[in-house]
Write an enzyme that holds these catalytic residues in place. Structure first.
Site, PDB file in Angstrom:
ATOM      1  N   HIS A  17       0.907  -1.067   0.037  1.00 35.59           N
ATOM      2  CA  HIS A  17       0.084   0.049   0.117  1.00 35.59           C
ATOM      3  C   HIS A  17       0.974   1.131   0.009  1.00 35.59           C
ATOM      4  O   HIS A  17       0.460   2.310  -0.757  1.00 35.59           O
ATOM      5  CB  HIS A  17      -0.885   0.096   1.430  1.00 35.59           C
ATOM      6  N   LYS A  41     -17.662  -5.961   7.027  1.00 39.05           N
ATOM      7  CA  LYS A  41     -16.539  -6.671   6.828  1.00 39.05           C
ATOM      8  C   LYS A  41     -15.838  -7.029   8.041  1.00 39.05           C
ATOM      9  O   LYS A  41     -15.663  -6.029   8.941  1.00 39.05           O
ATOM     10  CB  LYS A  41     -15.683  -6.040   5.932  1.00 39.05           C
ATOM     11  N   ARG A  90      -2.250  -6.331  -8.184  1.00 40.81           N
ATOM     12  CA  ARG A  90      -1.287  -7.160  -7.896  1.00 40.81           C
ATOM     13  C   ARG A  90      -1.218  -8.329  -9.007  1.00 40.81           C
ATOM     14  O   ARG A  90      -0.053  -8.576  -9.430  1.00 40.81           O
ATOM     15  CB  ARG A  90      -1.185  -7.875  -6.531  1.00 40.81           C
ATOM     16  N   SER A 128      -2.727  -7.928   3.031  1.00 37.37           N
ATOM     17  CA  SER A 128      -2.945  -7.570   4.442  1.00 37.37           C
ATOM     18  C   SER A 128      -3.271  -8.955   5.117  1.00 37.37           C
ATOM     19  O   SER A 128      -3.054  -9.276   6.298  1.00 37.37           O
ATOM     20  CB  SER A 128      -4.104  -6.610   4.793  1.00 37.37           C
TER      21      SER A 128
HETATM   22  P1  ADP Z   1      -9.687  -3.627  -0.406  1.00 42.95           P
HETATM   23  O1  ADP Z   1      -9.940  -2.370  -0.604  1.00 42.95           O
HETATM   24  O2  ADP Z   1     -10.274  -4.653  -1.489  1.00 42.95           O
HETATM   25  O3  ADP Z   1     -10.233  -4.019   0.916  1.00 42.95           O
HETATM   26  P2  ADP Z   1      -6.945  -3.368   0.376  1.00 42.95           P
HETATM   27  O4  ADP Z   1      -7.358  -2.502   1.501  1.00 42.95           O
HETATM   28  O5  ADP Z   1      -6.032  -4.523   1.062  1.00 42.95           O
HETATM   29  O6  ADP Z   1      -8.208  -4.247  -0.259  1.00 42.95           O
HETATM   30  O7  ADP Z   1      -6.448  -2.438  -0.759  1.00 42.95           O
HETATM   31  C1  ADP Z   1      -6.606  -1.484  -0.986  1.00 42.95           C
HETATM   32  C2  ADP Z   1      -5.881  -1.340  -2.560  1.00 42.95           C
HETATM   33  O8  ADP Z   1      -4.416  -1.589  -2.452  1.00 42.95           O
HETATM   34  C3  ADP Z   1      -6.634  -2.299  -3.634  1.00 42.95           C
HETATM   35  O9  ADP Z   1      -6.615  -1.633  -4.568  1.00 42.95           O
HETATM   36  C4  ADP Z   1      -5.511  -3.259  -3.520  1.00 42.95           C
HETATM   37  O10 ADP Z   1      -5.273  -4.204  -4.914  1.00 42.95           O
HETATM   38  C5  ADP Z   1      -4.149  -2.545  -3.642  1.00 42.95           C
HETATM   39  N1  ADP Z   1      -2.970  -3.223  -3.029  1.00 42.95           N
HETATM   40  C6  ADP Z   1      -3.142  -4.243  -1.830  1.00 42.95           C
HETATM   41  N2  ADP Z   1      -1.920  -4.690  -1.679  1.00 42.95           N
HETATM   42  C7  ADP Z   1      -1.015  -4.162  -2.679  1.00 42.95           C
HETATM   43  C8  ADP Z   1       0.461  -4.718  -2.873  1.00 42.95           C
HETATM   44  N3  ADP Z   1       0.898  -5.268  -2.594  1.00 42.95           N
HETATM   45  N4  ADP Z   1       0.579  -3.991  -4.035  1.00 42.95           N
HETATM   46  C9  ADP Z   1      -0.090  -3.093  -4.916  1.00 42.95           C
HETATM   47  N5  ADP Z   1      -1.508  -2.808  -4.289  1.00 42.95           N
HETATM   48  C10 ADP Z   1      -1.991  -3.379  -3.422  1.00 42.95           C
END
Ligand code: ADP
Length: 162
Positions: A17, A41, A90, A128
């Protein structure tokens, strides 16, 4: 002034992130990292805890703000006078869901666009949920999250630590 919104659960924020935040902050005037307050969630950390960890992680980026929001993302984006959403990709597995969300958001609000940043290869496998799994077994998460977040995870899973 261009404002971009980077929405997500960030439960907790990882180096993946942070990499997206750093790169997105360079292509916009203002970036708002927006934590979705989603009661459906099941999250490990409260919204307040997630905000605290994100704020600590982005303290060196001077055009990045951190907030939480409830309800529809498009309504939040409108309320911020923004038109751009940032999401990270990803793998192909992310793509289908992200495409659907982006198209839906555009149907709801035609002036919105979603920009996808490809993951840094270094963090392409970081999520995460995997971090939480490793931390729950007291594994070393230092390659995936900042020391501040690693400490919060430790405290969460070892409630006797004060
Ligand atoms: P969500 O919003 O689906 O609950 P997250 O909070 O984990 O998921 O992620 C927020 C955004 O960051 C999403 O677009 C996810 O694809 C992206 N993301 C999460 N981990 C990574 C990573 N390792 N590299 C690039 N983008 C990531």
């Amino acid at each position: 002034m261009k404002t971009c919104i980077y929405p997500g659960s960030f439960d907790p924020i990882t180096y993946g992130h942070i990499d997206i935040i750093e790169r997105a902050s360079k292509i916009t005037d203002k970036l708002i990292v927006a934590v979705l307050n989603n009661y459906d969630k099941h999250s490990l950390f409260t919204v307040e805890e997630r905000l605290e960890m994100i704020k600590d992680s982005v303290k060196d980026f001077n055009n990045v703000e951190v907030e939480s929001f409830e309800g529809l993302l498009v309504d939040y984006v409108k309320s911020k006078d923004a038109q751009l959403i940032i999401r990270g990709l990803r793998a192909v597995t992310d793509f289908e869901y992200e495409l659907q969300m982006a198209q839906t958001n555009r149907e709801l609000y035609k002036d919105i666009d979603t920009i996808f940043l490809l993951t840094n290869l270094k963090y392409s496998y970081v999520s995460s949920s995997a971090v939480k799994q490793v931390a729950s077994f007291d594994g070393d998460v230092s390659k995936f999250v900042t020391p501040f977040v690693a400490d919060k995870l430790k405290r969460k899973y070892n409630k006797h630590i004060v």
